[in-house]
Design a protein around this motif. Sequence first.
Motif, PDB file in Angstrom:
ATOM      1  N   MET A   1       1.323   3.532   3.079  1.00  0.00           N
ATOM      2  CA  MET A   1       1.538   2.393   2.219  1.00  0.00           C
ATOM      3  C   MET A   1       1.636   1.111   3.040  1.00  0.00           C
ATOM      4  N   GLU A   2       2.245   1.189   4.203  1.00  0.00           N
ATOM      5  CA  GLU A   2       2.418  -0.015   5.003  1.00  0.00           C
ATOM      6  C   GLU A   2       1.092  -0.665   5.380  1.00  0.00           C
ATOM      7  N   SER A   3       0.082   0.133   5.629  1.00  0.00           N
ATOM      8  CA  SER A   3      -1.213  -0.447   5.995  1.00  0.00           C
ATOM      9  C   SER A   3      -1.839  -1.214   4.832  1.00  0.00           C
ATOM     10  N   PHE A   4      -1.497  -0.855   3.591  1.00  0.00           N
ATOM     11  CA  PHE A   4      -2.013  -1.570   2.425  1.00  0.00           C
ATOM     12  C   PHE A   4      -1.433  -2.977   2.318  1.00  0.00           C
ATOM     13  N   LEU A   5      -0.276  -3.203   2.920  1.00  0.00           N
ATOM     14  CA  LEU A   5       0.386  -4.497   2.790  1.00  0.00           C
ATOM     15  C   LEU A   5      -0.383  -5.629   3.448  1.00  0.00           C
ATOM     16  N   GLU A   6      -1.349  -5.297   4.267  1.00  0.00           N
ATOM     17  CA  GLU A   6      -2.141  -6.317   4.941  1.00  0.00           C
ATOM     18  C   GLU A   6      -3.148  -6.987   4.017  1.00  0.00           C
ATOM     19  N   SER A   7      -3.419  -6.398   2.867  1.00  0.00           N
ATOM     20  CA  SER A   7      -4.432  -6.947   1.969  1.00  0.00           C
ATOM     21  C   SER A   7      -3.993  -6.814   0.518  1.00  0.00           C
ATOM     22  N   ARG A   8      -3.813  -7.948  -0.151  1.00  0.00           N
ATOM     23  CA  ARG A   8      -3.459  -7.921  -1.579  1.00  0.00           C
ATOM     24  C   ARG A   8      -4.599  -7.317  -2.391  1.00  0.00           C
ATOM     25  N   GLU A   9      -5.833  -7.519  -1.950  1.00  0.00           N
ATOM     26  CA  GLU A   9      -6.980  -6.955  -2.667  1.00  0.00           C
ATOM     27  C   GLU A   9      -6.906  -5.432  -2.665  1.00  0.00           C
ATOM     28  N   LEU A  11      -4.161  -3.633  -2.331  1.00  0.00           N
ATOM     29  CA  LEU A  11      -3.045  -3.259  -3.199  1.00  0.00           C
ATOM     30  C   LEU A  11      -3.445  -3.349  -4.668  1.00  0.00           C
ATOM     31  N   ASP A  12      -4.145  -4.417  -5.035  1.00  0.00           N
ATOM     32  CA  ASP A  12      -4.607  -4.552  -6.421  1.00  0.00           C
ATOM     33  C   ASP A  12      -5.445  -3.350  -6.827  1.00  0.00           C
ATOM     34  N   ARG A  13      -6.354  -2.961  -5.976  1.00  0.00           N
ATOM     35  CA  ARG A  13      -7.231  -1.829  -6.269  1.00  0.00           C
ATOM     36  C   ARG A  13      -6.441  -0.518  -6.328  1.00  0.00           C
ATOM     37  N   ALA A  14      -5.514  -0.348  -5.401  1.00  0.00           N
ATOM     38  CA  ALA A  14      -4.716   0.886  -5.367  1.00  0.00           C
ATOM     39  C   ALA A  14      -3.901   1.047  -6.648  1.00  0.00           C
ATOM     40  N   ARG A  23       2.491   5.080  -9.351  1.00  0.00           N
ATOM     41  CA  ARG A  23       2.629   3.621  -9.379  1.00  0.00           C
ATOM     42  C   ARG A  23       4.099   3.235  -9.397  1.00  0.00           C
ATOM     43  N   ALA A  24       4.907   3.896 -10.220  1.00  0.00           N
ATOM     44  CA  ALA A  24       6.335   3.585 -10.313  1.00  0.00           C
ATOM     45  C   ALA A  24       7.036   3.820  -8.979  1.00  0.00           C
TER      46      ALA A  24
END
Length: 51
Positions: A1-9, A11-14, A23-24
């Motif tokens: 999850m931490e690697s996703f924090l580098e890109s809002r795009e 995160l949006d897709r995830a 998701r919760a």
Amino acid sequence: MESFLESREVLDRAFRFAWPRTRAAALSMLRAWNVPVDPSWEHPSGEHPPK
């Protein structure tokens, strides 16, 4: 999850494809880390909150 924090795009897709329980859990984790949560991540794809 931490690697996703580098890109809002990313995160949006995830969050668009995450199942509700996943998701919760992810949103709870992000909030615990004091990461700003986009309101669209709560109920993407036109999902409606439970009543």
